[in-house]
Design a protein around this motif. Structure first.
Motif, PDB file in Angstrom:
ATOM      1  N   ASP A 141      78.123  49.548  71.276  1.00 26.72           N
ATOM      2  CA  ASP A 141      77.069  50.519  71.562  1.00 26.72           C
ATOM      3  C   ASP A 141      77.155  50.908  73.034  1.00 26.72           C
ATOM      4  O   ASP A 141      76.735  50.160  73.916  1.00 26.72           O
ATOM      5  N   ARG A 142      77.692  52.099  73.283  1.00 30.82           N
ATOM      6  CA  ARG A 142      77.915  52.531  74.660  1.00 30.82           C
ATOM      7  C   ARG A 142      76.686  53.214  75.268  1.00 30.82           C
ATOM      8  O   ARG A 142      76.732  53.626  76.428  1.00 30.82           O
ATOM      9  N   MET A 143      75.595  53.279  74.515  1.00 27.61           N
ATOM     10  CA  MET A 143      74.341  53.766  75.094  1.00 27.61           C
ATOM     11  C   MET A 143      73.662  52.682  75.916  1.00 27.61           C
ATOM     12  O   MET A 143      72.791  52.975  76.734  1.00 27.61           O
ATOM     13  N   GLN A 144      74.028  51.431  75.681  1.00 28.87           N
ATOM     14  CA  GLN A 144      73.472  50.341  76.471  1.00 28.87           C
ATOM     15  C   GLN A 144      74.306  50.144  77.732  1.00 28.87           C
ATOM     16  O   GLN A 144      75.497  50.449  77.764  1.00 28.87           O
ATOM     17  N   SER A 145      73.678  49.652  78.771  1.00 31.00           N
ATOM     18  CA  SER A 145      74.374  49.431  80.038  1.00 31.00           C
ATOM     19  C   SER A 145      74.190  47.986  80.482  1.00 31.00           C
ATOM     20  O   SER A 145      73.081  47.566  80.811  1.00 31.00           O
ATOM     21  N   PRO A 147      77.761  48.305  77.996  1.00 27.69           N
ATOM     22  CA  PRO A 147      77.887  48.422  76.544  1.00 27.69           C
ATOM     23  C   PRO A 147      77.729  47.069  75.857  1.00 27.69           C
ATOM     24  O   PRO A 147      78.204  46.045  76.356  1.00 27.69           O
ATOM     25  N   ALA A 148      77.045  47.077  74.723  1.00 24.34           N
ATOM     26  CA  ALA A 148      76.759  45.836  74.001  1.00 24.34           C
ATOM     27  C   ALA A 148      77.349  45.897  72.607  1.00 24.34           C
ATOM     28  O   ALA A 148      77.537  46.981  72.035  1.00 24.34           O
ATOM     29  N   ILE A 150      76.885  45.206  68.707  1.00 26.15           N
ATOM     30  CA  ILE A 150      75.905  44.989  67.649  1.00 26.15           C
ATOM     31  C   ILE A 150      76.672  44.862  66.331  1.00 26.15           C
ATOM     32  O   ILE A 150      77.855  45.185  66.262  1.00 26.15           O
ATOM     33  N   THR A 163      73.390  58.763  70.304  1.00 26.38           N
ATOM     34  CA  THR A 163      74.359  57.799  69.783  1.00 26.38           C
ATOM     35  C   THR A 163      75.720  57.969  70.447  1.00 26.38           C
ATOM     36  O   THR A 163      76.227  59.083  70.571  1.00 26.38           O
ATOM     37  N   GLN A 165      78.923  55.333  69.934  1.00 26.80           N
ATOM     38  CA  GLN A 165      79.352  54.041  69.403  1.00 26.80           C
ATOM     39  C   GLN A 165      80.832  54.065  69.035  1.00 26.80           C
ATOM     40  O   GLN A 165      81.359  55.100  68.622  1.00 26.80           O
TER      41      GLN A 165
END
Length: 243
Positions: A141-145, A147-148, A150, A163, A165
């Protein structure tokens, strides 16, 4: 970029964003742009240079067109390797077939990442499901900083927020199901591409978020290595059908 593909009944499957530029000042935001020799951000310009380079039409016969991009002064200033990229688009009765070949014409091996940053036309993003062998797969998930990672809990993905991803290792049989069109589009790849990228700027009216989704056949996670005189080949076919 290929900017339009209509099936036999006239349904459009490729989208061009309302903010797209056609004057050469930037890559066209729509159709099937090429990310090469870099996918996403990194040491090179965002998505590389192929998408805003002039490809040469080397042949056009019947429903098939062949385009070519070779290294030049501009590309070598960014990525100093000799290459020849050949992109073939073939419109057959029930599908659009694409093949990308990257040939190393130099004397040193090179690595690259890439993708077909395909923009697919949808009736409304809220009426669309993206279906594939996703359940249990890790998704970046590249919207998280930063990236995380999931884990997908279903084989169906619906876009309900902005989105960006990457689904590593999943490609080849990903389908867009559009209830508004009462049709589906299979995005099929049998060689080359290894990952699936999902992107939609949900909520961004200027980009026309409701009318498209990017489902990208990509080699994003692991660089592709090509030895001198060797080539890498990838295909992506678009196959529409009724729901």
């Amino acid at each position: 970029a290929t900017t339009s593909y209509k099936d036999a009944s006239g349904t459009e499957w490729l989208a061009v964003r309302p903010d797209a530029k056609f004057d050469g000042t930037k890559a066209i935001s729509g159709g099937i742009p090429h990310c090469f020799p870099q996918f996403g951000p990194g040491e090179l310009p965002q998505h590389g240079f192929a998408r805003d380079s002039m490809w040469e039409l080397v042949s056009a016969e019947g429903s098939k067109a062949v385009f070519e991009l070779t290294d030049n002064e501009k590309t070598r200033a960014i990525w100093d390797y000799p290459f020849k990229a050949t992109y073939t688009v073939d419109l057959v009765e029930d599908q659009l077939k694409t093949t990308l070949e990257v040939l190393n014409t130099g004397t040193e091996p090179f690595d690259f990442t890439g993708a077909l940053h395909s923009y697919f036309d949808v009736s409304n993003i809220n009426d669309v499901k993206i279906c594939g062998p996703f359940k249990g797969q890790d998704i970046i998930d590249r919207m998280q900083s930063p990236p995380a990672t999931i884990t997908a809990d279903s084989d169906e993905i619906q876009i309900t927020t902005e989105t960006d991803q990457i689904v590593p290792g999943v490609v080849g049989a990903v389908k867009i199901e559009d209830a508004g069109k009462a049709k589906s589009l299979m995005i099929k790849s049998s060689q080359g591409w290894k990952d699936t990228v999902l992107w939609n700027p949900y909520g961004n009216e200027n980009m026309g978020y409701k009318k498209f989704v990017c489902v990208e056949a990509a080699a994003a996670m692991e660089p592709v290595s090509v030895a001198p005189g060797q080539s890498w080949v990838a295909d992506m076919d678009l196959i529409p059908a009724a729901l």
